[in-house]
Design a protein around this motif. Structure first.
Motif, PDB file in Angstrom:
ATOM      1  N   ALA A  64       0.814  -1.221   0.000  1.00 54.73           N
ATOM      2  CA  ALA A  64       0.000   0.000   0.000  1.00 54.73           C
ATOM      3  C   ALA A  64       0.846   1.269   0.000  1.00 54.73           C
ATOM      4  CB  ALA A  64      -0.929   0.004   1.221  1.00 54.73           C
TER       5      ALA A  64
ATOM      6  N   LEU B 239       0.610   3.831  -2.809  1.00 56.27           N
ATOM      7  CA  LEU B 239      -0.653   4.573  -2.874  1.00 56.27           C
ATOM      8  C   LEU B 239      -0.557   5.910  -2.151  1.00 56.27           C
ATOM      9  CD1 LEU B 239      -3.197   1.682  -2.245  1.00 56.27           C
ATOM     10  CD2 LEU B 239      -2.579   2.731  -4.432  1.00 56.27           C
TER      11      LEU B 239
ATOM     12  N   VAL C 229       0.754   8.538  -4.581  1.00 56.19           N
ATOM     13  CA  VAL C 229      -0.085   8.879  -5.725  1.00 56.19           C
ATOM     14  C   VAL C 229      -0.793  10.211  -5.456  1.00 56.19           C
ATOM     15  CG1 VAL C 229      -2.074   8.113  -7.096  1.00 56.19           C
ATOM     16  CG2 VAL C 229      -0.380   6.461  -6.336  1.00 56.19           C
TER      17      VAL C 229
ATOM     18  N   HIS D  25      -1.033   4.456   3.863  1.00 57.71           N
ATOM     19  CA  HIS D  25      -0.612   3.059   3.897  1.00 57.71           C
ATOM     20  C   HIS D  25      -0.690   2.489   5.317  1.00 57.71           C
ATOM     21  CE1 HIS D  25       3.073   5.503   4.249  1.00 57.71           C
ATOM     22  NE2 HIS D  25       3.516   4.555   5.051  1.00 57.71           N
TER      23      HIS D  25
END
Length: 180
Positions: free
Chosen positions: A113, A116, A119, A138
């Motif tokens: 994770a 992410l 992002v 995360h």
């Protein structure tokens, strides 16, 4: 004279600065070890077969290898020790959200994770600054938290900082004199 005891930080949620320092050290360790490994393999390939590994013009193989190396570095470190070497150097440990030891499955979910959080301009890291528990996206997904942990040694704030925080809180502390 009132003696203010030093405040302990072991077990408290880690802040943004210490987490950033640990992450910077981890990035340096990953890049340095990857570069040294590739240089060693390149030298070995040139000596044994007379070919160089530096013939990857676009770099996709190197990029994939670096991503795999970074994943293994983070996952194995967290699964075995609950901290990466960079986190360990600044006194941080990853634990389950309830404070228990990090199980391997949560270490895997946290590692998967992690991208992410980066992002959309790194907005997944905003929770480290904005949230009371300083948990990034995360951490929330994996059910983990990052805390201060210096192993067997108790982490304490410096005496002057403890005194300042006590004055700010308006607390009157009386305790035994500090150990010498």
């Amino acid at each position: 004279m009132t003696v203010v005891p030093r405040l302990r930080v072991t077990g408290h949620y880690a802040g943004a600065v210490s987490r950033a320092a640990g992450a910077a050290l981890d990035v340096a360790i990953v890049l340095g070890s990857f570069t040294a490994g590739v240089a060693g393999l390149d030298l070995l390939a040139r000596v044994v077969v007379g070919a160089s590994l530096a013939n990857d013009p676009a770099g996709p193989v190197s990029s994939i290898a670096l991503a795999i190396w970074a994943f293994l570095y983070m996952y194995i470190s967290l699964a075995i020790a609950g901290r990466t070497p960079g986190k360990g150097l600044v006194g941080l440990r990853v634990v389950a959200a309830d404070g228990s030891t990090l199980p391997g499955r949560k270490a895997l979910v946290r590692t998967l994770a992690f991208p992410l959080s980066a992002v959309i301009a790194g907005l997944g890291f905003a929770g480290i600054v904005l949230q009371r528990e300083h948990r990034a996206m995360h951490d929330l997904i994996a059910g983990t938290a990052v805390v201060y942990d210096w192993g067997g040694r108790v982490a304490e704030l410096p005496g002057p900082l403890s005194e300042f925080l006590a004055r700010r809180a308006g607390a009157e502390y009386t305790a035994k004199p500090p150990r010498v």
